[in-house]
Design a protein around this motif. Structure first.
Motif, PDB file in Angstrom:
ATOM      1  N   ARG A 157      18.590  81.367 -20.355  1.00  0.00           N
ATOM      2  CA  ARG A 157      19.576  82.365 -20.700  1.00  0.00           C
ATOM      3  C   ARG A 157      18.928  83.709 -20.183  1.00  0.00           C
ATOM      4  NH1 ARG A 157      20.555  80.580 -25.886  1.00  0.00           N
ATOM      5  NH2 ARG A 157      19.307  78.702 -25.297  1.00  0.00           N
ATOM      6  N   LEU A 158      19.710  84.723 -19.323  1.00  0.00           N
ATOM      7  CA  LEU A 158      19.214  86.062 -19.318  1.00  0.00           C
ATOM      8  C   LEU A 158      19.353  86.574 -20.631  1.00  0.00           C
ATOM      9  CD1 LEU A 158      20.877  86.603 -15.821  1.00  0.00           C
ATOM     10  CD2 LEU A 158      18.515  86.280 -16.255  1.00  0.00           C
ATOM     11  N   ARG A 161      22.163  88.675 -22.247  1.00  0.00           N
ATOM     12  CA  ARG A 161      23.236  88.094 -22.725  1.00  0.00           C
ATOM     13  C   ARG A 161      23.159  87.975 -24.139  1.00  0.00           C
ATOM     14  NH1 ARG A 161      25.750  84.744 -18.760  1.00  0.00           N
ATOM     15  NH2 ARG A 161      27.124  84.452 -20.608  1.00  0.00           N
ATOM     16  N   LEU A 164      24.254  84.726 -25.965  1.00  0.00           N
ATOM     17  CA  LEU A 164      23.205  83.450 -25.927  1.00  0.00           C
ATOM     18  C   LEU A 164      22.076  83.657 -26.562  1.00  0.00           C
ATOM     19  CD1 LEU A 164      23.964  82.775 -22.036  1.00  0.00           C
ATOM     20  CD2 LEU A 164      24.729  81.546 -24.139  1.00  0.00           C
TER      21      LEU A 164
ATOM     22  N   MET B 223      14.845  88.862  -9.675  1.00  0.00           N
ATOM     23  CA  MET B 223      13.661  89.263 -10.782  1.00  0.00           C
ATOM     24  C   MET B 223      12.308  88.994 -10.028  1.00  0.00           C
ATOM     25  SD  MET B 223      14.985  87.534 -14.231  1.00  0.00           S
ATOM     26  CE  MET B 223      15.738  86.235 -13.678  1.00  0.00           C
ATOM     27  N   ASP B 250      22.795  89.268 -12.484  1.00  0.00           N
ATOM     28  CA  ASP B 250      23.463  89.677 -13.550  1.00  0.00           C
ATOM     29  C   ASP B 250      22.573  90.282 -14.660  1.00  0.00           C
ATOM     30  OD1 ASP B 250      22.878  86.965 -13.359  1.00  0.00           O
ATOM     31  OD2 ASP B 250      24.234  86.454 -14.933  1.00  0.00           O
ATOM     32  N   GLY B 251      21.359  89.918 -14.693  1.00  0.00           N
ATOM     33  CA  GLY B 251      20.349  90.402 -15.403  1.00  0.00           C
ATOM     34  C   GLY B 251      20.134  92.123 -15.210  1.00  0.00           C
ATOM     35  N   GLU B 276      26.898  83.088 -14.580  1.00  0.00           N
ATOM     36  CA  GLU B 276      26.889  81.674 -14.582  1.00  0.00           C
ATOM     37  C   GLU B 276      28.157  80.935 -14.121  1.00  0.00           C
ATOM     38  OE1 GLU B 276      25.314  80.872 -18.535  1.00  0.00           O
ATOM     39  OE2 GLU B 276      23.109  81.350 -17.819  1.00  0.00           O
TER      40      GLU B 276
END
Lengths: 268, 455
Positions: A157-158, A161, A164, B223, B250-251, B276
């Motif tokens: 999971r980032l 988020r 999450l 990253m 998206d991070g 995702e």
């Protein structure tokens, strides 16, 4: 001290992904002591002192010991869980492997293969189900059967988020309800190729999942994983294991000396 | 925490004074900040060095635009140089007469190749193509199954071949099947491998020479740090890759590795993966990465204001309306249209000075998604001109008509109107802040890019 040498040192550390802030701190630490000998040796000592001054792995009296493995997507969590199980069985311990990645397609099947290879108990969930429920089952089963360790693989999971990340908190609470103090160790799996984003990652997982150690994977490439140094310096989270190859035995307990030596090794 | 480059530069120049010309000392201070920001964004050390030298040359030479402050000049140079580096060449897949067109996805372990393969297949379907996917990852446990599950969820055809365990044979089988069954693109997912693993790199070379793919896409994690050029460089040296897919955008990683790869390896970024979900793959837009890397959306807007007189007028008009609390639904629609063309929507409030705090006061669920944006625009589009400028007249009967016209419900129309009125209230508060600042220190205007947060 010749500025040129300092520049070369700065370049070496930054190219190893140590980051500007931690690099500057290291250089400041040795700047005044130029005449005492080899610059490299000084930095090496600084790094060793930093990486070795770390809290030992928690070893509670309770059984089973619960180890939670967390991280962003694609760092090697599932493979790490398989290898941790291998390390444990080679020490004569009996691990339970818990597949709590109910999101990624075929993650459970991937881990099942690993469990078969090391002959460990395997508790699985169906894709899309609540990961906390399968953790509850696994920890309960480990407790009932008197196993030594429960290894929990979680979905990648980032760290940005929020929902999450909250899921990890739930997993922790559920585990703690079955065995006092669980999870006893929470390992953040960090890809050695990661850059400066490793720090916000570690910070977020430390805050919501109470990370107690780092597993630095994929060190067999050309990446040095220097951001782990910055994480240890900034957040006090120690490196516990390193992944150095593709084989099942290629997860090693972290050695600060080996790591620092590799950091100074020329790349290719 | 990470201070954005724009903030840093503003601090630097604030100490120099607003009216001063660009002095060499000021440039050096600014360059130090730029260097730091780029390194923190994971741009390669050597690339940063060369980049900073180029900016220095231009900053000392460049003609002074009269309406700009030094900060904006330097930022404009940085922006231009970044854009020049990233290029504005074609993104997406190459145009090929090969049928079926073969696309190879490759990269390090955990970069996101399998997910990208299925996302790309989905994207191709949206373009009216007929893709078939195949996994050649016979090494990682359950990798083949992962692709199958993802593909069947996405309604994408998978070439299944349990008999073929030889990597090249699997890929060839997919191409044959593709040709026989009328698929026009074959996407070949490959096992993750280290660039220094000679045997596995040779395996890719074998696949390449057998299939002659039109595109070899290197999937790179956004990253990635300084190592990006070594790995991408080696993949390129051995396989001559055609493009980079930047995954996990998206991070909150700055994605500076992309800049390194483009400038050192010389391969363009073609797609980015930013979520995702299966739809979360877009052709690459250099501008978005530029502002993301430097965290300078607000300053970019200011620079654009200086350079585009027309939109400056628009902005002035908009600003005036906000101050007089005359904002209309039409203004909102215009802004949404420009918003939808822009980068990550969550960041939009950052564009507005003094808006960061306001953003936290937004109601829950104000998180932005593109579909909601489209729907909002549809609702406004279904209003008459008079309704857009005089929202007070929209009564129950008009709301029903608008809902029918936009394919929404009356509740959704109500929600939009409520948001609109909340926004007017909020913007009035912001306008008040700006006014009080103006009294204290010089002129301060809302930037061209005045954007609305929208849920």
């Amino acid at each position: 001290m010749p500025a040129e040498t300092l520049d070369a040192l700065e370049e070496l550390l930054i190219e190893a992904d140590v980051g500007v802030a931690a690099t500057n701190r290291l250089i400041e630490a040795v700047r005044g002591r130029a005449d005492d000998g080899d610059l490299r040796a000084l930095v090496r000592d600084e790094l060793l002192a930093l990486l070795e001054a770390r809290p030992a792995s928690p070893s509670p009296d309770v059984s089973p010991r619960v180890v939670l493995v967390v991280g962003v997507n694609g760092t090697g969590k599932t493979t790490t869980v398989g290898r941790l199980a291998r390390l444990l069985t080679s020490e004569g311990k009996q691990p339970v492997i818990c597949a709590a990645d109910t999101f990624r397609a075929a993650a459970v099947e991937q881990l099942e293969v690993w469990a078969g290879r090391v002959n460990a108990d395997f508790i699985r969930a169906t894709t899309g189900s609540d990961p906390a429920a399968v953790v509850f089952d696994a920890v309960s089963s480990g407790k009932a059967k008197g196993r030594d360790v429960v290894l929990v693989d979680t979905a990648g999971r980032l760290h940005t988020r929020a929902n999450l990340m909250a899921e990890l908190d739930k997993i922790r609470r559920v585990a703690g309800r079955v065995v006092a103090g669980a999870p006893h160790e929470t390992l953040l799996v960090l890809d050695a190729t990661v850059g400066q984003n490793g720090l916000p990652q570690a910070r977020a997982f430390l805050e919501t999942a109470g990370v107690t150690g780092i597993v630095l994977t994929k060190l067999d490439g050309t990446a040095k994983g220097g951001i782990a140094v910055a994480i240890t310096a900034e957040l006090g989270v120690p490196i516990r294991y390193v992944g150095v190859g593709e084989q099942i035995d290629d997860l090693l307990p972290f050695s600060a000396e080996d790591y620092v030596d590799a950091l100074f090794e020329p790349v290719w | 925490m990470f201070a954005s480059l724009s903030e840093r530069l503003q601090e630097v120049f604030a100490s120099i004074g607003r009216e001063s010309r660009l002095t060499p000392e000021a440039v050096e201070t600014a360059l130090r900040e730029i260097r730091m920001a780029l390194l923190e964004a994971d741009v390669n050390f050597k690339v940063v060095k060369a980049f900073v030298d180029r900016v220095r040359d231009r900053a000392v030479d460049r003609e002074v635009l009269d309406s700009l402050t030094p900060t904006q000049q330097v930022v404009a140079i940085v922006r231009d140089e970044l854009r020049a580096l990233l290029g504005d060449g074609p993104t997406g897949l190459s145009v090929s007469s090969q049928r079926p067109q073969v696309v190879l996805l490759l990269g390090l372990q955990g970069a996101g190749k399998t997910t990208t393969t299925v996302k790309l297949a989905h994207w191709l379907k949206q373009q009216g193509r007929h893709p078939i996917v195949v996994s050649t990852d016979v090494r990682r446990p359950a990798a083949i199954e992962q692709l199958s599950v993802l593909a069947s969820d996405a309604g994408v055809r998978v070439h299944e071949s349990s008999a073929d365990t030889a990597v090249v044979a699997r890929a060839e089988g997919a191409v044959t099947t593709g040709r026989e069954m009328g698929f026009d693109v074959v996407l070949v997912d490959t096992a993750g491998r280290l660039h220094i693993d000679d045997d596995l790199m040779a395996e890719l070379e074998a696949i390449k020479s057998s299939l002659a793919p039109s595109d070899l896409l290197y999937v790179a994690d956004a990253m990635t740090g300084q190592d990006a050029i070594k790995s991408a460089g080696e993949f390129n040296r051995r396989l001559d890759i055609s493009g980079v897919v930047l995954s996990k955008m998206d991070g909150d990683a700055r994605g500076g590795a992309a800049l390194s790869v483009v400038s050192v390896v010389g391969v363009p970024v073609t797609f980015i993966g930013d979520g995702e979900r299966i739809e979360d793959l877009q052709p690459f837009h250099p501008d978005r990465l530029v502002s993301r890397m430097l965290g300078m959306g607000d300053v970019l807007s200011l620079v654009e204001k200086a350079e585009q007189a027309v939109s400056q007028e628009d902005a002035a008009r908009l600003e005036k309306r906000i101050r007089r609390n005359q904002l209309t639904l039409q203004d909102m629609r215009d802004q949404l249209a420009s918003v939808s063309k822009m980068g990550p929507l969550e960041k939009l409030t950052e564009l507005i000075p003094g808006m960061n705090q306001t953003a936290s006061q937004l109601p829950d669920g104000a998180e932005v998604n593109p579909r909601a944006l489209k729907q909002t625009m549809a609702i406004i589009d279904s209003m008459t001109r008079r309704e857009r400028t005089h929202h007070q007249i929209i009564d129950g009967s008009r709301r029903r008509r608008i809902a029918r016209g936009s394919g929404t419900t009356v509740q959704e129309v109500n929600r939009l109107l409520k948001q609109f009125m909340d926004m007017r209230k909020m913007l009035r508060a912001v306008g008040g802040v700006s006014r009080s600042r103006r009294k204290k220190g010089g002129r301060r205007r809302l930037p061209t890019g005045m954007r609305f947060p929208m849920g």
